[in-house]
Design a protein around this motif. Structure first.
Motif, PDB file in Angstrom:
ATOM      1  N   UNK A 154     -61.264 -26.735  27.870  1.00 18.05           N
ATOM      2  CA  UNK A 154     -62.375 -25.990  28.449  1.00 18.05           C
ATOM      3  C   UNK A 154     -62.060 -24.499  28.504  1.00 18.05           C
ATOM      4  N   UNK A 155     -63.070 -23.739  28.132  1.00 20.62           N
ATOM      5  CA  UNK A 155     -62.958 -22.265  28.175  1.00 20.62           C
ATOM      6  C   UNK A 155     -61.767 -21.747  27.372  1.00 20.62           C
ATOM      7  N   UNK A 156     -61.523 -22.365  26.204  1.00 23.31           N
ATOM      8  CA  UNK A 156     -60.409 -21.876  25.391  1.00 23.31           C
ATOM      9  C   UNK A 156     -60.624 -20.422  24.982  1.00 23.31           C
TER      10      UNK A 156
ATOM     11  N   UNK B 179     -70.216 -22.397  17.982  1.00 22.68           N
ATOM     12  CA  UNK B 179     -69.128 -21.416  18.033  1.00 22.68           C
ATOM     13  C   UNK B 179     -68.018 -21.880  18.965  1.00 22.68           C
ATOM     14  N   UNK B 180     -67.967 -23.183  19.178  1.00 20.99           N
ATOM     15  CA  UNK B 180     -67.123 -23.679  20.258  1.00 20.99           C
ATOM     16  C   UNK B 180     -65.872 -24.385  19.769  1.00 20.99           C
TER      17      UNK B 180
ATOM     18  N   UNK C 152     -64.702 -27.156  23.491  1.00 20.05           N
ATOM     19  CA  UNK C 152     -64.824 -26.713  24.884  1.00 20.05           C
ATOM     20  C   UNK C 152     -65.309 -27.797  25.839  1.00 20.05           C
ATOM     21  N   UNK C 153     -66.028 -28.783  25.320  1.00 15.23           N
ATOM     22  CA  UNK C 153     -66.593 -29.809  26.198  1.00 15.23           C
ATOM     23  C   UNK C 153     -66.431 -31.190  25.574  1.00 15.23           C
ATOM     24  N   UNK C 154     -66.306 -32.193  26.430  1.00  6.21           N
ATOM     25  CA  UNK C 154     -66.151 -33.567  25.979  1.00  6.21           C
ATOM     26  C   UNK C 154     -67.345 -34.006  25.132  1.00  6.21           C
ATOM     27  N   UNK C 155     -68.518 -33.517  25.458  1.00  8.43           N
ATOM     28  CA  UNK C 155     -69.722 -33.904  24.714  1.00  8.43           C
ATOM     29  C   UNK C 155     -69.671 -33.462  23.257  1.00  8.43           C
TER      30      UNK C 155
ATOM     31  N   UNK D  66     -69.629 -34.947  18.193  1.00  8.49           N
ATOM     32  CA  UNK D  66     -70.159 -34.136  17.090  1.00  8.49           C
ATOM     33  C   UNK D  66     -69.095 -33.987  16.006  1.00  8.49           C
ATOM     34  N   UNK D  67     -67.869 -33.678  16.420  1.00 10.21           N
ATOM     35  CA  UNK D  67     -66.782 -33.486  15.469  1.00 10.21           C
ATOM     36  C   UNK D  67     -66.420 -34.801  14.780  1.00 10.21           C
TER      37      UNK D  67
END
Length: 315
Positions: free
Chosen positions: A296-298, A225-226, A251-254, A258-259
């Motif tokens: 981050x924290x969008x 959901x990020x 939200x995160x570099x990690x 994945x994308x």
């Protein structure tokens, strides 16, 4: 999605040629996540105006689909699924859903017939309040007739529904009867949109939604959901094609790998399928370029809510 259409808009005469008075109004489709609201909107409109995913809570803002039924214009408001909110984005989505219901001439409660009346559906019903409401039992292709009749009886004991419809948004069964009833419930008045218009969302937003749908389709397990998508550039080219740039915010570099996928395979697949779908929507050649950025924290950024058409909820 089947190619079912209700009174093909292009075949309708111009407003001035209607023999009787025109009608126009709003119908809010509300329900629990994954009840099939977006699929039902697309089938009724006869075009893809709302993204569909097996992942719950795909619809984030209110999407309006538009169709003509005779001389009546129905504006269908596909709302986010109503659930117990846990985060700021959840609260904004639930607020948008109830806001859509409050502004409608008729509210249609969509119930997944296979799931039945769980606590979530019952909770939604208790908040319906006044106004005109219809009950729509969806996914009837998955349920035996005896179970459907029992579910309809149980649902109507809750009260407040002027009519009950059994439909399958997947194959279009029952949607024509639903459309005719909703058309008859609309107030007399001028048409609110051109007769051949099927949605009121800007193309930039619809294009971003198509890409987000493809992300959900391929990465729904890995990227729960990020992510969100924004159209950052849209330019018409001399050859009649359009160049579109979109940014996928994570939200995160990690989450970047994945994308992107192994050797960029994931984002290539997403880009290709989104480009084809957007080109079909626009009826022109599309050059689509996707970029991935970490923000981050969008989910706590008011600007992102504005891009999604949501009000930023205060703590």
């Amino acid at each position: 999605m089947p190619d079912t259409k209700i009174d093909e808009p292009a075949a309708e005469p111009a407003p001035a040629a209607h023999s009787g008075p025109t009608r126009a109004g709003f119908v809010a489709l509300i329900g629990a996540p994954n009840a099939g609201k977006s699929t039902l909107v697309n089938v009724l409109v006869g075009a893809k105006v709302s993204i569909v995913s097996h992942k719950a809570q795909t619809t984030r803002s209110r999407i309006r689909g538009i169709l003509m039924v005779g001389a009546t214009q129905l504006i269908l408001v596909d709302t986010p699924g109503i659930f117990t909110p846990k985060r700021r984005l959840d609260r904004a989505m639930v607020s948008a859903a109830w806001g859509g219901a409050g502004e409608a001439d008729v509210t249609a409660l969509i119930v997944d017939a296979a799931r039945g009346l769980d606590d979530n559906v019952r909770g939604i019903h208790t908040r319906l309040g006044g106004g005109r409401h219809v009950l729509v039992l969806n996914k009837i292709d998955r349920v035996k007739k005896e179970r459907l009749l029992a579910l309809a009886e149980e649902s109507n004991r809750l009260g407040g529904f002027e009519a009950t419809f059994m439909v399958s948004a997947l194959d279009g069964s029952g949607v024509e009867d639903l459309a005719r009833h909703l058309a008859g419930a609309m107030p007399e008045g001028p048409l609110l949109y051109p007769e051949d218009q099927v949605a009121d969302a800007p193309m930039r937003i619809m294009a971003a939604e198509i890409t987000r749908e493809r992300i959900y389709h391929w990465l729904h397990e890995e990227l729960p959901y990020a992510s969100t998508v924004e159209t950052t550039s849209w330019s018409e080219r001399k050859d009649g094609s359009v160049r579109i740039e979109q940014t996928i915010f994570i939200e995160r570099e990690s989450q970047r790998r994945i994308v992107l996928g192994h050797k960029g395979e994931a984002i290539k697949r997403i880009s290709m399928e989104a480009r084809i779908e957007i080109a079909r929507m626009l009826d022109q050649t599309v050059h689509l370029f996707l970029f991935v950025k970490v923000r981050e924290n969008w989910g706590d950024d008011p600007e992102r809510y504005s891009e999604m058409g949501l009000e930023f909820p205060k703590d």
